[in-house]
Design a protein around this motif. Structure first.
Motif, mmCIF file in Angstrom:
data_model
loop_
_atom_site.group_PDB
_atom_site.id
_atom_site.type_symbol
_atom_site.label_atom_id
_atom_site.label_comp_id
_atom_site.label_asym_id
_atom_site.label_seq_id
_atom_site.Cartn_x
_atom_site.Cartn_y
_atom_site.Cartn_z
ATOM 1 N N ARG A 1 -1.468 -5.325 -11.728
ATOM 2 C CA ARG A 1 -2.898 -5.015 -11.561
ATOM 3 C C ARG A 1 -3.113 -3.948 -10.492
ATOM 4 N N VAL A 2 -2.413 -4.072 -9.369
ATOM 5 C CA VAL A 2 -2.580 -3.110 -8.271
ATOM 6 C C VAL A 2 -2.172 -1.712 -8.716
ATOM 7 N N THR B 1 0.826 -1.212 0.000
ATOM 8 C CA THR B 1 0.000 0.000 0.000
ATOM 9 C C THR B 1 0.856 1.258 0.000
ATOM 10 N N ALA C 1 -1.979 -0.577 -11.836
ATOM 11 C CA ALA C 1 -2.874 -0.108 -12.890
ATOM 12 C C ALA C 1 -4.184 0.419 -12.314
ATOM 13 N N GLU C 2 -4.708 -0.261 -11.317
ATOM 14 C CA GLU C 2 -5.951 0.201 -10.685
ATOM 15 C C GLU C 2 -5.759 1.547 -10.007
ATOM 16 N N ARG C 3 -4.604 1.744 -9.375
ATOM 17 C CA ARG C 3 -4.351 3.009 -8.666
ATOM 18 C C ARG C 3 -4.064 4.148 -9.629
ATOM 19 N N GLY D 1 -4.780 4.202 -12.983
ATOM 20 C CA GLY D 1 -5.766 4.359 -14.048
ATOM 21 C C GLY D 1 -5.162 4.296 -15.442
ATOM 22 N N LYS D 2 -4.006 3.657 -15.559
ATOM 23 C CA LYS D 2 -3.311 3.512 -16.840
ATOM 24 C C LYS D 2 -2.773 2.091 -16.950
#
Length: 260
Positions: free
Chosen positions: A90-91, A41, A93-95, A97-98
């Motif tokens: 994945r983590v 995190t 990219a989700e944060r 947005g690209k």
């Protein structure tokens, strides 16, 4: 298509947009300290802080100090153990947005050096070694990356090599350049015996001081300092992300594809 490169290191997270044709940074890089503890995190938020300093990028390339397979971080020698088996791509990219591509940090530095720097147009087996918080390795055969070699963890005098010969070990043990160079020489001779590379490219922050220790090392293999210095990881990450975007099904690891 603009690409942002971000290099996650043991001490800092730094990034900048990259011209992947020329191998240059398009803006001054931005750096924040690596969080302590460096859990998933906290590092994701540090990366987001770096990314927020730049506009107009379509994809992100990220380096990670460990083994990365299909976007999953498999080891975490110099960061928090929460990264082991984390779905990093994945983590992130989700944060952000690209689309995000993640690869080993030494591999990224090697990709940049083979495409634009000291390893350009070199045939045969060459090795990039980064001496920093640990010892990273990247192995190339005729310009093609053999990923995740992690040869900094070879045994040296009964211990993990990076515990004895990394730049962090030099600083922590307050070693003279002569003493540290002796340990680096022992390590390089061991790698020579195993792989017989045609060239060692020495990177990491200490490569800026190559004149202090290169003359103290006696090995058979030619040895040169990395030419892109601390920007190599950023550039290699961006190049790899752009290659991945061109073939979403797989990350292309042929650094020669990035050459002009």
């Amino acid at each position: 298509m603009a690409t942002l490169g971000i290099d996650i290191g043991g001490s800092g997270v730094k990034g900048a947009p990259v011209d992947t044709v020329r191998g240059d940074l398009l803006a001054e890089r931005y750096r924040v300290p690596t969080p302590q503890p460096s859990d998933v995190t906290s590092v994701v938020e540090a990366v987001a802080e770096v990314a927020a300093q730049f506009d107009g990028f379509d994809q992100v390339g990220l380096t990670f100090p460990g083994v990365v397979v299909d976007g999953v971080t498999r080891t975490a020698a110099n960061v928090d153990k929460s990264w082991i088996d984390a779905p990093a791509a994945r983590v992130f990219a989700e944060r952000l947005g690209k689309p995000v591509t993640v690869l080993n940090d030494a591999d990224a530095a090697g990709v940049a050096e083979v495409a634009f720097g000291a390893g350009r147009d070199q045939s045969g087996l060459i090795m990039m070694l980064t001496f920093g918080t640990g010892i990273g390795s990247a192995l190339f055969l005729d310009g093609v990356l053999i990923p995740n070699t992690e040869l900094g963890h070879l045994e040296l005098d009964g211990k993990d090599a990076e515990v004895r010969a990394s730049d962090r070990a030099r600083e922590a043990d307050d070693m003279s350049w002569e003493k540290w160079a002796g340990r680096v020489q022992d390590y390089l001779r061991h790698v020579e015996m195993l792989l017989s590379p045609r060239l060692f490219i020495i990177g990491g922050g200490v490569s800026k001081k190559s004149d202090r220790f290169f003359p103290l090392i006696d090995i058979r293999t030619p040895m040169v300092p990395a030419s892109l210095l601390n920007n190599a990881g950023i550039i290699g990450a961006a190049v790899t992300a752009e290659q991945a975007a061109g073939d979403p099904g797989a990350i292309q690891t042929d650094a020669a594809a990035a050459r002009v």
